[in-house]
Design a protein around this motif. Sequence first.
Motif, PDB file in Angstrom:
ATOM      1  N   ALA A 139       0.898  -1.232  -0.033  1.00  0.00           N
ATOM      2  CA  ALA A 139       0.006   0.168   0.035  1.00  0.00           C
ATOM      3  C   ALA A 139       0.959   1.011   0.151  1.00  0.00           C
ATOM      4  O   ALA A 139       1.844   1.184   0.719  1.00  0.00           O
ATOM      5  N   THR A 140       0.419   2.232  -0.570  1.00  0.00           N
ATOM      6  CA  THR A 140       1.129   3.577  -0.862  1.00  0.00           C
ATOM      7  C   THR A 140       0.401   4.656  -0.467  1.00  0.00           C
ATOM      8  O   THR A 140      -0.810   4.566  -0.582  1.00  0.00           O
ATOM      9  N   ARG A 141       1.320   5.894  -0.247  1.00  0.00           N
ATOM     10  CA  ARG A 141       0.744   7.116  -0.146  1.00  0.00           C
ATOM     11  C   ARG A 141       0.896   8.066  -1.537  1.00  0.00           C
ATOM     12  O   ARG A 141       0.461   9.218  -1.745  1.00  0.00           O
ATOM     13  N   PHE A 142       1.191   7.180  -2.567  1.00  0.00           N
ATOM     14  CA  PHE A 142       1.464   8.046  -3.856  1.00  0.00           C
ATOM     15  C   PHE A 142       0.712   7.381  -4.778  1.00  0.00           C
ATOM     16  O   PHE A 142       0.313   6.097  -4.800  1.00  0.00           O
ATOM     17  N   PRO A 143       0.467   8.143  -5.878  1.00  0.00           N
ATOM     18  CA  PRO A 143      -0.417   7.278  -6.939  1.00  0.00           C
ATOM     19  C   PRO A 143       0.052   5.988  -7.694  1.00  0.00           C
ATOM     20  O   PRO A 143       1.381   6.076  -7.952  1.00  0.00           O
ATOM     21  N   THR A 144      -0.800   5.065  -7.820  1.00  0.00           N
ATOM     22  CA  THR A 144      -0.125   3.853  -8.444  1.00  0.00           C
ATOM     23  C   THR A 144      -1.087   3.251  -9.673  1.00  0.00           C
ATOM     24  O   THR A 144      -2.305   3.987  -9.637  1.00  0.00           O
ATOM     25  N   VAL A 145      -0.901   2.596 -10.393  1.00  0.00           N
ATOM     26  CA  VAL A 145      -1.742   1.768 -11.294  1.00  0.00           C
ATOM     27  C   VAL A 145      -2.039   0.210 -11.229  1.00  0.00           C
ATOM     28  O   VAL A 145      -1.139  -0.501 -11.611  1.00  0.00           O
ATOM     29  N   PRO A 146      -2.663  -0.160 -10.009  1.00  0.00           N
ATOM     30  CA  PRO A 146      -3.149  -1.352  -9.700  1.00  0.00           C
ATOM     31  C   PRO A 146      -3.312  -2.303 -11.159  1.00  0.00           C
ATOM     32  O   PRO A 146      -4.036  -1.791 -12.035  1.00  0.00           O
ATOM     33  N   VAL A 147      -3.316  -3.461 -11.073  1.00  0.00           N
ATOM     34  CA  VAL A 147      -3.701  -4.433 -12.162  1.00  0.00           C
ATOM     35  C   VAL A 147      -5.173  -4.326 -12.423  1.00  0.00           C
ATOM     36  O   VAL A 147      -6.041  -3.903 -11.413  1.00  0.00           O
ATOM     37  N   HIS A 148      -5.638  -4.572 -13.659  1.00  0.00           N
ATOM     38  CA  HIS A 148      -7.090  -4.731 -13.927  1.00  0.00           C
ATOM     39  C   HIS A 148      -7.731  -5.857 -13.179  1.00  0.00           C
ATOM     40  O   HIS A 148      -8.792  -5.688 -12.620  1.00  0.00           O
ATOM     41  N   GLU A 149      -7.208  -7.026 -13.244  1.00  0.00           N
ATOM     42  CA  GLU A 149      -7.488  -8.245 -12.602  1.00  0.00           C
ATOM     43  C   GLU A 149      -6.234  -8.975 -12.152  1.00  0.00           C
ATOM     44  O   GLU A 149      -5.141  -8.674 -12.917  1.00  0.00           O
ATOM     45  N   ARG A 150      -6.368 -10.030 -11.182  1.00  0.00           N
ATOM     46  CA  ARG A 150      -5.244 -10.720 -10.873  1.00  0.00           C
ATOM     47  C   ARG A 150      -5.647 -12.263 -10.757  1.00  0.00           C
ATOM     48  O   ARG A 150      -6.711 -12.448 -10.048  1.00  0.00           O
ATOM     49  N   VAL A 151      -4.720 -12.996 -11.283  1.00  0.00           N
ATOM     50  CA  VAL A 151      -5.013 -14.276 -11.256  1.00  0.00           C
ATOM     51  C   VAL A 151      -4.672 -14.877  -9.690  1.00  0.00           C
ATOM     52  O   VAL A 151      -3.490 -14.918  -9.338  1.00  0.00           O
ATOM     53  N   THR A 152      -5.325 -15.453  -9.171  1.00  0.00           N
ATOM     54  CA  THR A 152      -5.458 -15.927  -7.809  1.00  0.00           C
ATOM     55  C   THR A 152      -5.347 -17.293  -7.598  1.00  0.00           C
ATOM     56  O   THR A 152      -5.303 -17.807  -6.267  1.00  0.00           O
ATOM     57  N   ARG A 153      -5.110 -18.125  -8.696  1.00  0.00           N
ATOM     58  CA  ARG A 153      -4.942 -19.505  -8.363  1.00  0.00           C
ATOM     59  C   ARG A 153      -3.962 -20.010  -9.713  1.00  0.00           C
ATOM     60  O   ARG A 153      -3.963 -19.345 -10.566  1.00  0.00           O
ATOM     61  N   ARG A 154      -3.660 -21.170  -9.372  1.00  0.00           N
ATOM     62  CA  ARG A 154      -2.880 -21.484 -10.600  1.00  0.00           C
ATOM     63  C   ARG A 154      -3.727 -21.912 -11.766  1.00  0.00           C
ATOM     64  O   ARG A 154      -4.549 -22.577 -11.583  1.00  0.00           O
ATOM     65  N   PRO A 155      -3.236 -21.496 -12.840  1.00  0.00           N
ATOM     66  CA  PRO A 155      -4.196 -21.662 -14.129  1.00  0.00           C
ATOM     67  C   PRO A 155      -4.271 -22.969 -14.170  1.00  0.00           C
ATOM     68  O   PRO A 155      -3.532 -23.882 -14.281  1.00  0.00           O
ATOM     69  N   GLN A 156      -5.365 -23.529 -14.694  1.00  0.00           N
ATOM     70  CA  GLN A 156      -5.937 -24.976 -15.159  1.00  0.00           C
ATOM     71  C   GLN A 156      -5.929 -25.106 -16.777  1.00  0.00           C
ATOM     72  O   GLN A 156      -6.547 -24.234 -17.306  1.00  0.00           O
ATOM     73  N   ILE A 157      -4.880 -25.732 -17.426  1.00  0.00           N
ATOM     74  CA  ILE A 157      -4.670 -25.854 -18.741  1.00  0.00           C
ATOM     75  C   ILE A 157      -5.304 -27.030 -18.923  1.00  0.00           C
ATOM     76  O   ILE A 157      -4.932 -28.222 -18.832  1.00  0.00           O
ATOM     77  N   ARG A 158      -6.217 -27.019 -20.010  1.00  0.00           N
ATOM     78  CA  ARG A 158      -7.013 -28.138 -20.449  1.00  0.00           C
ATOM     79  C   ARG A 158      -7.008 -28.095 -22.105  1.00  0.00           C
ATOM     80  O   ARG A 158      -6.330 -27.249 -22.543  1.00  0.00           O
ATOM     81  N   LYS A 159      -7.550 -29.058 -22.643  1.00  0.00           N
ATOM     82  CA  LYS A 159      -7.467 -29.277 -24.099  1.00  0.00           C
ATOM     83  C   LYS A 159      -8.372 -28.027 -24.619  1.00  0.00           C
ATOM     84  O   LYS A 159      -9.482 -28.055 -24.408  1.00  0.00           O
ATOM     85  N   GLY A 160      -7.618 -27.084 -25.308  1.00  0.00           N
ATOM     86  CA  GLY A 160      -8.403 -26.058 -25.951  1.00  0.00           C
ATOM     87  C   GLY A 160      -8.743 -24.927 -25.169  1.00  0.00           C
ATOM     88  O   GLY A 160      -9.378 -23.984 -25.561  1.00  0.00           O
ATOM     89  N   GLN A 161      -8.440 -25.073 -23.700  1.00  0.00           N
ATOM     90  CA  GLN A 161      -8.865 -23.747 -22.954  1.00  0.00           C
ATOM     91  C   GLN A 161      -7.970 -23.827 -21.726  1.00  0.00           C
ATOM     92  O   GLN A 161      -7.398 -24.605 -21.155  1.00  0.00           O
ATOM     93  N   VAL A 162      -7.986 -22.426 -21.233  1.00  0.00           N
ATOM     94  CA  VAL A 162      -7.213 -22.107 -19.988  1.00  0.00           C
ATOM     95  C   VAL A 162      -8.499 -21.614 -18.876  1.00  0.00           C
ATOM     96  O   VAL A 162      -9.219 -20.745 -19.431  1.00  0.00           O
ATOM     97  N   LEU A 163      -8.412 -22.287 -17.780  1.00  0.00           N
ATOM     98  CA  LEU A 163      -9.515 -21.567 -16.805  1.00  0.00           C
ATOM     99  C   LEU A 163      -8.652 -20.720 -16.059  1.00  0.00           C
ATOM    100  O   LEU A 163      -7.727 -21.268 -15.135  1.00  0.00           O
ATOM    101  N   LEU A 164      -9.167 -19.462 -15.598  1.00  0.00           N
ATOM    102  CA  LEU A 164      -8.347 -18.630 -14.891  1.00  0.00           C
ATOM    103  C   LEU A 164      -9.267 -17.965 -13.813  1.00  0.00           C
ATOM    104  O   LEU A 164     -10.318 -17.674 -13.950  1.00  0.00           O
ATOM    105  N   GLU A 165      -8.891 -18.370 -12.403  1.00  0.00           N
ATOM    106  CA  GLU A 165      -9.695 -17.736 -11.512  1.00  0.00           C
ATOM    107  C   GLU A 165      -8.921 -16.316 -10.985  1.00  0.00           C
ATOM    108  O   GLU A 165      -7.725 -16.174 -11.032  1.00  0.00           O
TER     109      GLU A 165
END
Length: 333
Positions: free
Chosen positions: A266-292
Amino acid sequence: MNATLPTAETLRTALAALLDGLPPTKAAQAVDRLIASYRGTTPTDAPVLRDRSDVAAYAAYRMPATFEAVRACLAALRDAAPEWEPATHTDVGGGTGAASWAVAGEWDGPRTTVLDWAEPALALGRELALASGVPGLRDATWQRARIGTALELAPTDLVTVSYVLKELTPADRTALVDAAAAAAQAVVVVEPGTPDGYARVIDARDRLVAAGLTVAAPCPHSGACPIEPGKDWCHFSARVSRSSLHRQVKGGSLSHEDEKFSYVAATRFPTVPVHERVTRRPQIRKGQVLLELCTRDEGLRRATVTKRHGELYRAARDTAWGDAWPPHAEQDL
């Protein structure tokens, strides 16, 4: 990166040189005592690191993992504020200086002060810093201080509090976080990636925001955490390479381990936080990726990225736990 900045390999080399001759059996016994202390309740007036044996075992057992966890947190802070650079840094409860090594690896030149109540830890930290050959570490100040309600922090750009809150009583935790918020332009709090570690981080996060700071990482916002208490917890993972000494004191055979941690920056000066953050290990399946994901506007959500998303799908396959998402904030699913 500047060759004079410390790396994980620099730390492993310094540890190996300084701890050469440490009997593995004695070190393993000290590690067992430390694990028992960390899993139990440690009163504020009883430092966990009591003597040289404890400190040497701690350095071999915990410094590499703490270094990697704090480095990941600082990298997230840098991503949110790439132009900011601290001139001064206070490592509260810094022990042998793992967080200070991480800070010296991110920014070339902050003047660091390490505060800890265990003189044996400070002494070994000084020795490691001198062995590092890194100016920012060699010139650090190592100062004995009682961490708690009596602690007074001088104004500083950055305060790190890594793996410290567990050792404190609730009153001393509150006092420490409030003191950090009052003294610093940026505060980074790191705790083990367990449900109770996350709970301590959330308490610290709430106090930092109440004191007027804004969250730079890992959260996309400074509002209330969307995780329902008791249902889940927010944590991340850092890969730690094990040296032979590390494997000896931990009784392990693998060349690496994964350090789980929770944190807030946390800061007292301006920052640019991420739009979204991946909160678990991505699940890579056939033809798709699941992101939490933890998002700025929608709380927690799952994104399914398929081959039809083209470049975004290829990016998702390379995305890791803790990364920002999407690669370009204007892309939405």
